[in-house]
Design a protein around this motif. Structure first.
Motif, PDB file in Angstrom:
ATOM      1  N   ALA A   1      10.236   9.256   1.366  1.00 37.37           N
ATOM      2  CA  ALA A   1      10.983   9.335   0.104  1.00 37.37           C
ATOM      3  C   ALA A   1      12.169  10.289   0.221  1.00 37.37           C
ATOM      4  N   ALA A   2      11.999  11.390   0.935  1.00 40.58           N
ATOM      5  CA  ALA A   2      13.096  12.349   1.108  1.00 40.58           C
ATOM      6  C   ALA A   2      14.230  11.749   1.940  1.00 40.58           C
ATOM      7  N   ARG A   3      13.875  10.974   2.946  1.00 38.89           N
ATOM      8  CA  ARG A   3      14.913  10.327   3.769  1.00 38.89           C
ATOM      9  C   ARG A   3      15.682   9.268   2.997  1.00 38.89           C
ATOM     10  N   ARG A   4      15.041   8.655   2.044  1.00 36.11           N
ATOM     11  CA  ARG A   4      15.662   7.568   1.281  1.00 36.11           C
ATOM     12  C   ARG A   4      15.869   7.966  -0.177  1.00 36.11           C
ATOM     13  N   ILE A   5      16.167   9.224  -0.420  1.00 36.85           N
ATOM     14  CA  ILE A   5      16.204   9.752  -1.782  1.00 36.85           C
ATOM     15  C   ILE A   5      17.202   9.032  -2.684  1.00 36.85           C
ATOM     16  N   GLU A   6      18.300   8.551  -2.141  1.00 35.25           N
ATOM     17  CA  GLU A   6      19.326   7.876  -2.943  1.00 35.25           C
ATOM     18  C   GLU A   6      19.195   6.357  -2.938  1.00 35.25           C
ATOM     19  N   GLU A   7      18.309   5.810  -2.117  1.00 33.38           N
ATOM     20  CA  GLU A   7      18.198   4.360  -1.989  1.00 33.38           C
ATOM     21  C   GLU A   7      17.324   3.773  -3.097  1.00 33.38           C
ATOM     22  N   PRO A   8      17.647   2.576  -3.555  1.00 33.34           N
ATOM     23  CA  PRO A   8      16.851   1.960  -4.619  1.00 33.34           C
ATOM     24  C   PRO A   8      15.444   1.555  -4.162  1.00 33.34           C
ATOM     25  N   THR A   9      15.233   1.420  -2.856  1.00 33.44           N
ATOM     26  CA  THR A   9      13.913   1.031  -2.348  1.00 33.44           C
ATOM     27  C   THR A   9      13.051   2.239  -1.989  1.00 33.44           C
ATOM     28  N   ARG A  10      13.475   3.429  -2.388  1.00 33.17           N
ATOM     29  CA  ARG A  10      12.768   4.666  -2.034  1.00 33.17           C
ATOM     30  C   ARG A  10      11.277   4.612  -2.379  1.00 33.17           C
TER      31      ARG A  10
ATOM     32  N   ALA B   1       8.188   4.554   0.266  1.00 32.51           N
ATOM     33  CA  ALA B   1       7.256   5.696   0.262  1.00 32.51           C
ATOM     34  C   ALA B   1       5.822   5.217   0.035  1.00 32.51           C
ATOM     35  N   THR B   2       5.656   4.249  -0.855  1.00 33.78           N
ATOM     36  CA  THR B   2       4.323   3.700  -1.112  1.00 33.78           C
ATOM     37  C   THR B   2       3.783   2.988   0.126  1.00 33.78           C
ATOM     38  N   ARG B   3       4.628   2.265   0.812  1.00 35.89           N
ATOM     39  CA  ARG B   3       4.194   1.611   2.061  1.00 35.89           C
ATOM     40  C   ARG B   3       3.746   2.637   3.093  1.00 35.89           C
ATOM     41  N   ALA B   4       4.507   3.712   3.222  1.00 40.35           N
ATOM     42  CA  ALA B   4       4.141   4.773   4.171  1.00 40.35           C
ATOM     43  C   ALA B   4       2.817   5.421   3.781  1.00 40.35           C
ATOM     44  N   PHE B   5       2.606   5.586   2.489  1.00 41.86           N
ATOM     45  CA  PHE B   5       1.347   6.168   1.986  1.00 41.86           C
ATOM     46  C   PHE B   5       0.154   5.321   2.422  1.00 41.86           C
ATOM     47  N   TRP B   6       0.218   4.017   2.117  1.00 47.01           N
ATOM     48  CA  TRP B   6      -0.910   3.139   2.449  1.00 47.01           C
ATOM     49  C   TRP B   6      -1.048   2.951   3.954  1.00 47.01           C
ATOM     50  N   ALA B   7       0.065   2.940   4.673  1.00 49.25           N
ATOM     51  CA  ALA B   7      -0.001   2.819   6.133  1.00 49.25           C
ATOM     52  C   ALA B   7      -0.689   4.042   6.736  1.00 49.25           C
ATOM     53  N   SER B   8      -0.430   5.201   6.168  1.00 51.56           N
ATOM     54  CA  SER B   8      -1.073   6.412   6.654  1.00 51.56           C
ATOM     55  C   SER B   8      -2.587   6.378   6.426  1.00 51.56           C
ATOM     56  N   LEU B   9      -2.979   5.741   5.342  1.00 53.62           N
ATOM     57  CA  LEU B   9      -4.413   5.584   5.078  1.00 53.62           C
ATOM     58  C   LEU B   9      -5.004   4.436   5.881  1.00 53.62           C
ATOM     59  N   GLY B  10      -4.153   3.605   6.475  1.00 49.62           N
ATOM     60  CA  GLY B  10      -4.631   2.478   7.274  1.00 49.62           C
ATOM     61  C   GLY B  10      -5.188   1.355   6.446  1.00 49.62           C
TER      62      GLY B  10
ATOM     63  N   ILE C   1      -8.886   5.756  -4.286  1.00 49.75           N
ATOM     64  CA  ILE C   1      -7.606   6.449  -4.152  1.00 49.75           C
ATOM     65  C   ILE C   1      -6.554   5.702  -4.957  1.00 49.75           C
ATOM     66  N   SER C   2      -5.827   6.451  -5.782  1.00 52.59           N
ATOM     67  CA  SER C   2      -4.790   5.851  -6.620  1.00 52.59           C
ATOM     68  C   SER C   2      -3.524   5.626  -5.819  1.00 52.59           C
ATOM     69  N   ALA C   3      -2.685   4.760  -6.332  1.00 49.28           N
ATOM     70  CA  ALA C   3      -1.368   4.557  -5.723  1.00 49.28           C
ATOM     71  C   ALA C   3      -0.546   5.827  -5.915  1.00 49.28           C
ATOM     72  N   PRO C   4       0.341   6.126  -4.989  1.00 48.12           N
ATOM     73  CA  PRO C   4       1.136   7.344  -5.121  1.00 48.12           C
ATOM     74  C   PRO C   4       2.176   7.228  -6.231  1.00 48.12           C
ATOM     75  N   VAL C   5       2.497   8.365  -6.814  1.00 49.56           N
ATOM     76  CA  VAL C   5       3.560   8.449  -7.812  1.00 49.56           C
ATOM     77  C   VAL C   5       4.718   9.194  -7.156  1.00 49.56           C
TER      78      VAL C   5
ATOM     79  N   SER D   1       2.746  12.361  -5.497  1.00 46.33           N
ATOM     80  CA  SER D   1       1.376  12.779  -5.808  1.00 46.33           C
ATOM     81  C   SER D   1       0.460  11.562  -5.828  1.00 46.33           C
ATOM     82  N   ALA D   2      -0.809  11.820  -5.580  1.00 46.31           N
ATOM     83  CA  ALA D   2      -1.842  10.776  -5.631  1.00 46.31           C
ATOM     84  C   ALA D   2      -3.168  11.459  -5.923  1.00 46.31           C
TER      85      ALA D   2
END
Length: 121
Positions: A49-58, A62-71, A84-88, A102-103
């Motif tokens: 999210a920090a890398r894509r802070i200005e992008e509309p797909t941020r 970020a949500t994809r990275a969250f779930w990918a990290s959880l596998g 586990i809730s979806a990240p906000v 946050s999640a």
């Protein structure tokens, strides 16, 4: 003095105490592992999210990275029995150059869920 029957009572008390202690240890360990895994997933989402802070797909990225990290391939999970809730993902209202992710996780107990009173559900 009659001591008949005292040994089975002491054994019963000891078994209940040991089972309770085992339940606390097992649930504590599960909570610790879930918390560590959740923190890792939130950290991964925060970096994206920090890398894509200005992008509309941020938020999506970020949500994809969250779930990918959880596998879990992008779907909600019950990792070790935790829901586990979806990240906000949101921009910090005080500093538009910062993002917050946050999640939450809800973890049911194992042993104590067996012995607690149920409401019929």
């Amino acid at each position: 003095m009659n001591r008949r029957g005292s040994v089975p009572l002491m054994v019963a008390v000891l078994i209940v105490t040991l089972a309770g202690g085992a339940g606390v240890v097992i649930d504590g360990a599960r909570a610790w592992v879930v918390e560590a895994r959740l923190q890792s997933a939130v950290d991964a989402a925060s970096l994206v999210a920090a890398r894509r802070i200005e992008e509309p797909t941020r938020d999506v990225e970020a949500t994809r990275a969250f779930w990918a990290s959880l596998g879990q391939a992008g779907r909600p999970t019950d990792y070790l029995g935790a829901t586990i809730s979806a990240p906000v993902v949101r921009t910090d209202p005080d500093d538009r150059n910062q993002v917050r992710v946050s999640a939450t996780a809800t973890l049911e107990t194992t042993l104590f869920s067996i012995i607690r009173p149920h409401d019929g559900r």
